[in-house]
Design a protein around this motif. Structure first.
Motif, PDB file in Angstrom:
ATOM      1  N   ASN A 180     -61.133 -68.937 -71.919  1.00  0.00           N
ATOM      2  CA  ASN A 180     -60.032 -68.811 -70.959  1.00  0.00           C
ATOM      3  C   ASN A 180     -58.801 -68.127 -71.547  1.00  0.00           C
ATOM      4  OD1 ASN A 180     -61.115 -70.270 -68.545  1.00  0.00           O
ATOM      5  ND2 ASN A 180     -61.283 -71.932 -70.032  1.00  0.00           N
ATOM      6  N   TYR A 181     -58.648 -68.185 -72.847  1.00  0.00           N
ATOM      7  CA  TYR A 181     -57.480 -67.554 -73.459  1.00  0.00           C
ATOM      8  C   TYR A 181     -57.552 -66.032 -73.385  1.00  0.00           C
ATOM      9  CZ  TYR A 181     -60.423 -66.731 -77.576  1.00  0.00           C
ATOM     10  OH  TYR A 181     -61.417 -66.322 -78.418  1.00  0.00           O
ATOM     11  N   THR A 182     -58.719 -65.483 -73.039  1.00  0.00           N
ATOM     12  CA  THR A 182     -58.875 -64.041 -72.905  1.00  0.00           C
ATOM     13  C   THR A 182     -58.694 -63.566 -71.467  1.00  0.00           C
ATOM     14  OG1 THR A 182     -61.270 -64.110 -72.481  1.00  0.00           O
ATOM     15  CG2 THR A 182     -60.544 -64.081 -74.789  1.00  0.00           C
ATOM     16  N   GLY A 197     -53.546 -64.012 -75.889  1.00  0.00           N
ATOM     17  CA  GLY A 197     -53.982 -65.389 -75.676  1.00  0.00           C
ATOM     18  C   GLY A 197     -54.290 -66.089 -76.979  1.00  0.00           C
ATOM     19  N   ILE A 198     -54.161 -67.419 -76.981  1.00  0.00           N
ATOM     20  CA  ILE A 198     -54.414 -68.226 -78.174  1.00  0.00           C
ATOM     21  C   ILE A 198     -55.312 -69.400 -77.798  1.00  0.00           C
ATOM     22  CG2 ILE A 198     -53.383 -69.609 -80.027  1.00  0.00           C
ATOM     23  CD1 ILE A 198     -50.763 -68.163 -79.527  1.00  0.00           C
ATOM     24  N   TRP A 199     -56.345 -69.625 -78.588  1.00  0.00           N
ATOM     25  CA  TRP A 199     -57.185 -70.818 -78.422  1.00  0.00           C
ATOM     26  C   TRP A 199     -56.673 -71.895 -79.373  1.00  0.00           C
ATOM     27  CZ3 TRP A 199     -59.989 -74.173 -81.342  1.00  0.00           C
ATOM     28  CH2 TRP A 199     -60.885 -75.017 -80.697  1.00  0.00           C
ATOM     29  N   VAL A 237     -50.995 -66.504 -72.868  1.00  0.00           N
ATOM     30  CA  VAL A 237     -51.887 -67.568 -72.398  1.00  0.00           C
ATOM     31  C   VAL A 237     -52.202 -68.502 -73.555  1.00  0.00           C
ATOM     32  CG1 VAL A 237     -54.127 -68.115 -71.361  1.00  0.00           C
ATOM     33  CG2 VAL A 237     -52.907 -66.039 -70.674  1.00  0.00           C
ATOM     34  N   LEU A 238     -52.132 -69.803 -73.289  1.00  0.00           N
ATOM     35  CA  LEU A 238     -52.419 -70.821 -74.298  1.00  0.00           C
ATOM     36  C   LEU A 238     -53.550 -71.697 -73.768  1.00  0.00           C
ATOM     37  CD1 LEU A 238     -51.024 -71.540 -77.041  1.00  0.00           C
ATOM     38  CD2 LEU A 238     -49.783 -73.316 -75.813  1.00  0.00           C
ATOM     39  N   GLU A 239     -54.722 -71.632 -74.392  1.00  0.00           N
ATOM     40  CA  GLU A 239     -55.837 -72.483 -73.979  1.00  0.00           C
ATOM     41  C   GLU A 239     -55.929 -73.690 -74.913  1.00  0.00           C
ATOM     42  OE1 GLU A 239     -60.705 -72.589 -73.378  1.00  0.00           O
ATOM     43  OE2 GLU A 239     -59.717 -70.698 -73.893  1.00  0.00           O
TER      44      GLU A 239
END
Length: 258
Positions: free
Chosen positions: A88-90, A97-99, A126-128
């Motif tokens: 989801n971070y992509t 984005g960051i996992w 985005v931060l997952e």
């Protein structure tokens, strides 16, 4: 959800107004009040409004952190059954984005601090947070129709966030066993009192529907957007600004983060 210098929207409302509403607040606030705020939107990853919001946030370079709290199950369906892309971070495409291991207290803290700083300086990301849901989605969901009890027990045994942080505190001598037990007792006592208060309190009056809608005194008065009723805002609390009290948890996380 509003706290000091943070505007946030919850996930279950995201499909309706949550993410776009947070964006609108972030875009308008600096020009109308001069305040620098950071928005946090907890998103539902497969809904169309999300991608529209990503686009506008990137165009306007808004200081927004899009948080995907991935507990691996959307109601009763696992992510690997419902999504062709489980990373989801992509999903931000042109947004970075960051996992993050959502079961690691310090990892979440560090990633959040970085994300807020990045958003304020460079724009949205985005931060997952990869976590796990022990219980069912609702009271009508036992949580065992689509996964085994063994799976839940194994995650709780190996990856529980509280137990992992507790173990770290003991191994690194951040907090003694006695103080950790005291924290646990305080939490249990607070929960018992909260449940007792909830069960014992009388039903709220109808006026509670229009109480404490606005946080700031400057915009008190008539409620906006109400049709057919002439309602004035009612203040029953002191507002959103509260003094923060240091706790053993705060001391431990601060020390461990150094």
């Amino acid at each position: 959800m509003f706290v000091e210098n943070i505007i946030a929207s919850p996930g279950i409302w995201t499909r309706h107004t949550g993410v776009p509403e947070t964006e609108g607040s972030i875009a308008l606030l600096p020009s109308t009040s001069g305040h620098q705020e950071t928005g946090g939107s907890v998103l539902a990853a497969l809904q169309g409004e999300i991608f529209e919001s990503f686009n506008m946030a990137q165009l306007w370079k808004l200081p927004v952190v899009f948080v995907c709290e991935n507990n691996n199950y959307g109601m009763g369906t696992s992510t690997w059954r419902s999504s062709s892309n489980t990373k989801n971070y992509t999903r931000g495409d042109y947004l970075p984005g960051i996992w993050v291991d959502g079961q690691d207290v310090l990892a979440v803290r560090s990633a959040t601090e970085f994300a807020i700083g990045y958003a304020q300086q460079c724009g949205p990301l985005v931060l997952e947070l990869c976590t796990y849901r022990y219980a069912g989605h609702s009271m009508s969901d036992p949580g065992t129709n689509y996964r085994s009890r063994e799976e839940v027990q194994e995650v709780r045994r190996r990856q529980d966030a509280i137990q992992r942080f507790r173990k770290l505190c003991l191994e690194q001598k951040l907090l003694p066993e006695k103080e950790l037990l005291a924290i646990e007792l305080d939490v249990r006592r607070e929960m018992v009192l909260a449940v007792k208060a909830a069960k014992g309190d009388a039903e709220l009056p109808l006026s509670h529907l229009w109480s404490d809608v606005y946080a700031e005194k400057e915009i008190l008065g008539k409620l906006r957007g109400v049709l057919g009723q002439d309602l004035s805002h009612v203040r029953t609390t002191k507002g959103r600004r509260q003094e923060h009290k240091s706790s053993a948890y705060d001391r431990a996380t601060n020390y461990a983060a150094q």
